[in-house]
Motif scaffolding. Structure first.
Motif, PDB file in Angstrom:
ATOM      1  N   LYS A 123       0.827  -1.197   0.000  1.00  0.00           N
ATOM      2  CA  LYS A 123       0.000   0.000   0.000  1.00  0.00           C
ATOM      3  C   LYS A 123       0.864   1.251   0.000  1.00  0.00           C
ATOM      4  CE  LYS A 123      -3.664   2.325   2.598  1.00  0.00           C
ATOM      5  NZ  LYS A 123      -4.516   2.284   3.824  1.00  0.00           N
ATOM      6  N   ILE A 124       0.456   2.260  -0.807  1.00  0.00           N
ATOM      7  CA  ILE A 124       1.197   3.507  -0.900  1.00  0.00           C
ATOM      8  C   ILE A 124       0.700   4.473   0.166  1.00  0.00           C
ATOM      9  CG2 ILE A 124       1.812   5.469  -2.356  1.00  0.00           C
ATOM     10  CD1 ILE A 124       3.055   2.875  -3.261  1.00  0.00           C
ATOM     11  N   ASN A 125       1.582   4.928   0.994  1.00  0.00           N
ATOM     12  CA  ASN A 125       1.262   5.927   2.005  1.00  0.00           C
ATOM     13  C   ASN A 125       1.972   7.226   1.668  1.00  0.00           C
ATOM     14  OD1 ASN A 125      -0.276   4.130   3.661  1.00  0.00           O
ATOM     15  ND2 ASN A 125       1.651   3.223   4.372  1.00  0.00           N
ATOM     16  N   TYR A 126       1.267   8.320   1.851  1.00  0.00           N
ATOM     17  CA  TYR A 126       1.817   9.629   1.521  1.00  0.00           C
ATOM     18  C   TYR A 126       2.193  10.370   2.803  1.00  0.00           C
ATOM     19  CZ  TYR A 126      -0.328   8.703  -3.023  1.00  0.00           C
ATOM     20  OH  TYR A 126      -0.673   8.142  -4.223  1.00  0.00           O
ATOM     21  N   ILE A 127       3.383  10.930   2.789  1.00  0.00           N
ATOM     22  CA  ILE A 127       3.821  11.787   3.881  1.00  0.00           C
ATOM     23  C   ILE A 127       3.462  13.221   3.508  1.00  0.00           C
ATOM     24  CG2 ILE A 127       5.799  12.631   5.192  1.00  0.00           C
ATOM     25  CD1 ILE A 127       7.153   9.962   4.679  1.00  0.00           C
ATOM     26  N   VAL A 128       2.587  13.825   4.291  1.00  0.00           N
ATOM     27  CA  VAL A 128       2.071  15.166   3.993  1.00  0.00           C
ATOM     28  C   VAL A 128       2.632  16.158   5.007  1.00  0.00           C
ATOM     29  CG1 VAL A 128      -0.001  16.577   3.744  1.00  0.00           C
ATOM     30  CG2 VAL A 128      -0.032  14.180   3.018  1.00  0.00           C
ATOM     31  N   LYS A 129       3.036  17.304   4.508  1.00  0.00           N
ATOM     32  CA  LYS A 129       3.542  18.359   5.368  1.00  0.00           C
ATOM     33  C   LYS A 129       2.615  19.566   5.325  1.00  0.00           C
ATOM     34  CE  LYS A 129       8.490  17.275   5.342  1.00  0.00           C
ATOM     35  NZ  LYS A 129       9.855  17.800   5.078  1.00  0.00           N
TER      36      LYS A 129
END
Length: 569
Positions: A442-448
């Protein structure tokens, strides 16, 4: 229904819109739009009656436009944000990170809107009809910007003599909707029921672009959106002929959400001039010459039967191959058939008309920069990278103005996007930093979360760079790298010469300077590691040797003692 409409009062927005429409009618914009598209699509004899003769169209306008449009559209474009604020060290360091995140967001927005395809269509539209327009709006559902391609007929400028969008006193965007769509749109904007009742169908379709738009299946409503600036901030109002849907709503934008690409400047016009309009007269003359030649050719280039109707009794048989021709009259001699039936002599036509026709086509294409030299093919398998780039550059020369204008157009879009992101983000804007794949795939996005005040502080010093990546550019780069890899510069003993060669390259050279510098750096690091390993190996060998020497010395020192002990016993 008519009486109710008659009693309604037209809105101020509609009056302002009609003022712009009247001006564009006086300038012939709507008529020219239809004619330009007809000429490009080959419908070049509309309204002309030629009886039984079939008109001929030699549509070389389409060839000129396609050649020039393909030259302008040969590149792919990418938005790159950067900061040049050298006065504040903190902004420089944080700005680089923010710009990196903005570049990723711009790439996602670009792909979501299929901008590569839209840009190509806008360039084609401008080539045909002088101007291509993009309208940006923020979609709260996807939390991103949506870009729409507009026709020039759908936009009214407050100053039709000024090409600069940001200097316009106001801009009106027109859209045609069904009555149901218009009422639902008004409800979503929280329009009052009283104003919604005033939304009625109209017949304002004559200004629409294209022949088929003049025939609507269902009656529609013209919905107008006016953008204007107050103290540097963009406001808007939406309405129809009799209904004010919204009034004086603040957007928070500092730039208009509309950008346009003009094919070629035309002094005193906000619209410019397209490619088709400049060739219509010659195109029509070429068509007329070809049609005249065909008409004359049918009369003199083929034999026509001549019949004495008093002698030939079955005139219909002449049109049937192998049929018997019956001769009447008092004389029944076969020789008399020549007096009853024959053919005209075939005549030749002067070649002057043909030469004039061909000369008009050739000269028109050559002067337009779309002659045989520009449309010539080149085989990338047999040509060198430099030859391909030279041919590409030669074809680009007449189109530098359009390519530069397209670059500026995309820069304006990029500046508009960052303005809209900040205005719709609130106190902070969420930007994707990177993607990470977990153990399940699964692709997880790191959001800032980036404070919008930081981007606002960067805004005056944002630089937009557009990087062109055509297929030939990639091929030439690959070929150049292959030649370099096969040269003596790539040998390990010539590492310093390779580094000096790379340093001499321009930053925008076809050879990827930055990539090669990274390669040199990796080579140096690899050589340093190898040297370190060798040094460690030599050190270990020395240590082993020292240990062996110590062991030998110790053995030699202990040997006499042992011998003495034996003798004493």
């Amino acid at each position: 229904m008519y009486d109710e409409v008659k009693e309604l009062e037209e809105t101020d927005l509609w009056t302002l819109y009609q003022h712009g429409v009247d001006y564009n009618h006086r300038m012939g914009m709507y008529t020219k739009t239809d004619k330009n598209h007809q000429m490009y699509n080959g419908n070049q004899w509309e309204g002309v009656e030629l009886g039984n003769n079939s008109p001929i169209s030699i549509n070389y306008i389409k060839t000129i436009v396609k050649t020039k449009v393909s030259t302008v559209n040969q590149n792919l474009w990418k938005i790159v944000y950067d900061t040049l604020n050298f006065d504040n060290r903190e902004i420089i360091e944080s700005g680089k990170e923010v710009c990196k995140l903005l570049n990723k967001k711009a790439e996602i927005t670009w792909e979501r809107n299929k901008m590569d395809d839209k840009i190509k269509k806008i360039v084609k539209q401008a080539g045909i009809n002088s101007e291509g327009i993009v309208y940006n709006f923020y979609d709260k559902k996807v939390r991103d910007i949506v870009c729409q391609k507009l026709n020039k007929n759908d936009v009214i400028y407050g100053d039709e003599n000024n090409q600069e969008i940001e200097e316009q006193p106001y801009i009106i965007v027109k859209r045609r909707m069904t009555l149901i769509q218009a009422k639902e749109y008004a409800k979503r904007l929280e329009c009052s029921e009283e104003e919604i009742k005033k939304i009625t169908v109209d017949t304002e379709y004559l200004e629409e672009a294209g022949r088929d738009t003049k025939y609507e299946k269902d009656n529609k409503v013209t919905v107008l959106t006016k953008f204007y600036k107050n103290s540097g901030i963009v406001y808007y109002q939406i309405g129809t002929r009799f209904a004010d849907i919204t009034k004086n709503t603040k957007t928070g934008y500092t730039r208009y959400p509309i950008q346009h690409f003009i094919w070629e400047d035309f002094e005193g016009s906000a619209r410019g001039v397209g490619e088709v309009e400049q060739h219509i007269s010659n195109q029509l003359e070429v068509n007329k010459s070809a049609t005249r030649r065909a008409f004359v050719g049918k009369n003199i280039a083929y034999p026509h039967p001549i019949i004495n109707t008093e002698l030939v009794t079955n005139k219909e048989a002449i049109k049937k191959p192998g049929a018997t021709i019956e001769i009447g009259g008092t004389n029944k001699n076969v020789d008399d058939v020549k007096k009853a039936f024959g053919y005209t002599q075939v005549a030749s036509m002067s070649s002057d008309v043909k030469e004039l026709q061909n000369e008009l086509i050739t000269l028109d294409k050559e002067l337009a920069g779309a002659g045989d030299a520009a449309t010539g093919n080149i085989n990338p398998e047999t040509a060198s990278g430099r030859a391909i780039l030279a041919m590409q550059e030669a074809a680009n020369q007449p189109m530098i103005e359009q390519i530069s204008a397209l670059k500026q157009f995309i820069e304006e879009i990029a500046l508009c996007w960052i303005d809209m992101w900040v205005a719709n983000a609130g106190y902070s804007i969420r930007l994707i930093d990177e993607e990470m794949e977990d153990e399940t795939g699964k692709i997880n996005y790191i959001v800032k979360e980036i404070p919008t005040i930081l981007i606002k502080n960067m805004n005056p010093t944002v630089k937009i760079e557009i990087t062109a990546k055509s297929a030939y550019d990639k091929y030439a780069k690959e070929q150049s790298l292959e030649n370099l890899a096969n040269s003596s510069l790539f040998l390990p003993q010539n590492a310093q010469m390779l580094e000096d060669y790379i340093e001499l390259l321009d930053d925008d050279a076809n050879m990827p300077k930055a990539t090669l510098l990274r390669l040199v750096k990796k080579r140096k690091e690899r050589q340093a590691r190898i040297a370190q390993i060798k040094a460690n190996g030599q050190l270990m060998q020395q240590q082993v040797q020292q240990y062996l020497d110590q062991e030998n010395n110790l053995s030699m020192m202990q040997q006499p003692v042992v011998e003495n002990q034996i003798e004493n016993q």
